[in-house]
Design a protein around this motif. Sequence first.
Motif, PDB file in Angstrom:
ATOM      1  N   GLU A   1       0.821  -1.204   0.000  1.00 27.32           N
ATOM      2  CA  GLU A   1       0.000   0.000   0.000  1.00 27.32           C
ATOM      3  C   GLU A   1       0.858   1.258   0.000  1.00 27.32           C
ATOM      4  N   VAL A   2       1.931   1.255   0.802  1.00 26.57           N
ATOM      5  CA  VAL A   2       2.837   2.410   0.832  1.00 26.57           C
ATOM      6  C   VAL A   2       3.501   2.595  -0.528  1.00 26.57           C
ATOM      7  N   THR A   3       3.887   1.481  -1.156  1.00 26.94           N
ATOM      8  CA  THR A   3       4.522   1.554  -2.479  1.00 26.94           C
ATOM      9  C   THR A   3       3.589   2.177  -3.506  1.00 26.94           C
ATOM     10  N   LYS A   4       2.321   1.783  -3.485  1.00 23.92           N
ATOM     11  CA  LYS A   4       1.339   2.352  -4.418  1.00 23.92           C
ATOM     12  C   LYS A   4       1.265   3.867  -4.276  1.00 23.92           C
ATOM     13  N   ARG A   5       1.257   4.345  -3.028  1.00 19.04           N
ATOM     14  CA  ARG A   5       1.172   5.791  -2.791  1.00 19.04           C
ATOM     15  C   ARG A   5       2.425   6.508  -3.265  1.00 19.04           C
ATOM     16  N   ILE A   6       3.600   5.906  -3.000  1.00 16.82           N
ATOM     17  CA  ILE A   6       4.861   6.531  -3.422  1.00 16.82           C
ATOM     18  C   ILE A   6       4.931   6.610  -4.944  1.00 16.82           C
TER      19      ILE A   6
ATOM     20  N   ASP B   1       2.502   6.678  -7.123  1.00 14.55           N
ATOM     21  CA  ASP B   1       1.531   7.637  -7.655  1.00 14.55           C
ATOM     22  C   ASP B   1       1.898   9.083  -7.350  1.00 14.55           C
ATOM     23  N   LYS B   2       2.300   9.350  -6.115  1.00 13.60           N
ATOM     24  CA  LYS B   2       2.513  10.731  -5.684  1.00 13.60           C
ATOM     25  C   LYS B   2       3.900  11.272  -6.032  1.00 13.60           C
ATOM     26  N   GLN B   3       4.882  10.375  -6.207  1.00 12.34           N
ATOM     27  CA  GLN B   3       6.245  10.828  -6.472  1.00 12.34           C
ATOM     28  C   GLN B   3       6.661  10.684  -7.931  1.00 12.34           C
TER      29      GLN B   3
ATOM     30  N   SER C   1       5.278  -2.760  -8.509  1.00 15.67           N
ATOM     31  CA  SER C   1       4.103  -2.079  -9.050  1.00 15.67           C
ATOM     32  C   SER C   1       3.786  -2.617 -10.438  1.00 15.67           C
TER      33      SER C   1
END
Length: 348
Positions: A92-97, A99-101, A116
């Motif tokens: 879940e943290v990887t998905k956010r990184i 997408d956002k970075q 991913s």
Amino acid sequence: MKKRILVAPLNWGLGHATRSIPIIKALILQNFEPVIASDGAALMLLKKEFPELCFFELPSYNITYTKNGKFLKFKLLLNSLNVANAIKAEREVTKRIVDKQGISGIISDNRLGVYSNKVPSVYVTHQLKVLSGNTTWISTKAHRKFIQNFDVCWVPDVEGPINLSGQLGHPKTYKIATKYIGPLSRFEKKTTTTLNTLLVVLSGPEPQRKLLENKLLAELKHYSGSIIFIKGIMEQEQTKQVSNNITIYNFMTSAQLEKTINESDLVICRSGYTTIMDLAKLNKKAFFIPTPGQFEQEYLAKRLTELKLAPSCKQDEFSIDQLKKTADFEGLQSLDFETDFKTLFSLF
């Protein structure tokens, strides 16, 4: 704009983080922007090495060892649910990184959930075969199932019969897309004067790291040569203590450690694979003490002893007299291989 590549080493000892250093440096040289994600001591070490980069904290696997090596496999099995939850959380943290970075690619060193479907994802490991005694086939099968989530697996070793990882990185059958990228080391061999008779470099999870520290400090009180003793404890500030002929540090940066190893005649350490790659790069003589109950380290130590490259012994059997064996061993040798990072990074 530079492509941003997420580099995520496992926090299990410091080996996964330290062998990520040459990859991070190569990314910078190839005009990529590394983004680092890890936890604990591994994250702290990389922050000290690359303070200018962007960092993210991942969920911890919370891997600890037993005092008695015989029970290590049982404890790891008990902790498997916690590890599974951590893998799910880091997904879940990887998905956010990603997408956002604006991440363009991922290089995960043994972090099973850092991949991913949106960007090319690389898994780095030397354990295509995961030794666990009579459950080796199960642990190997489980590991391979996770690796299949990635686009390619990079093995930090050479492909031929003369190699560093032995059966760990060279199983008889393996169907996953794999590239042998050559041994990874953050160090360079330097011609220098020998200043230290003995260098002790500790690493790995507690309580075994501390148990070996106590054992060696007690034994080496009677050693006549000059000793540098590095505890392998990552802290905010470096500390230094001098006790007779022993100089004790809590940790060293890469530059300090490279200099110290080059200036040392003999190294006592665990037989972790990253340590072996580093000492081979520097053509050093070593004495290995594998972590009790860790099949991988026990296998590597035994293999190098049988090849007459470096002696070893069990932790509870160590004494100063054991060091006399090193006279009959050649020492570790570097392999003639130049990693082609430009080609490897073309994936991104």
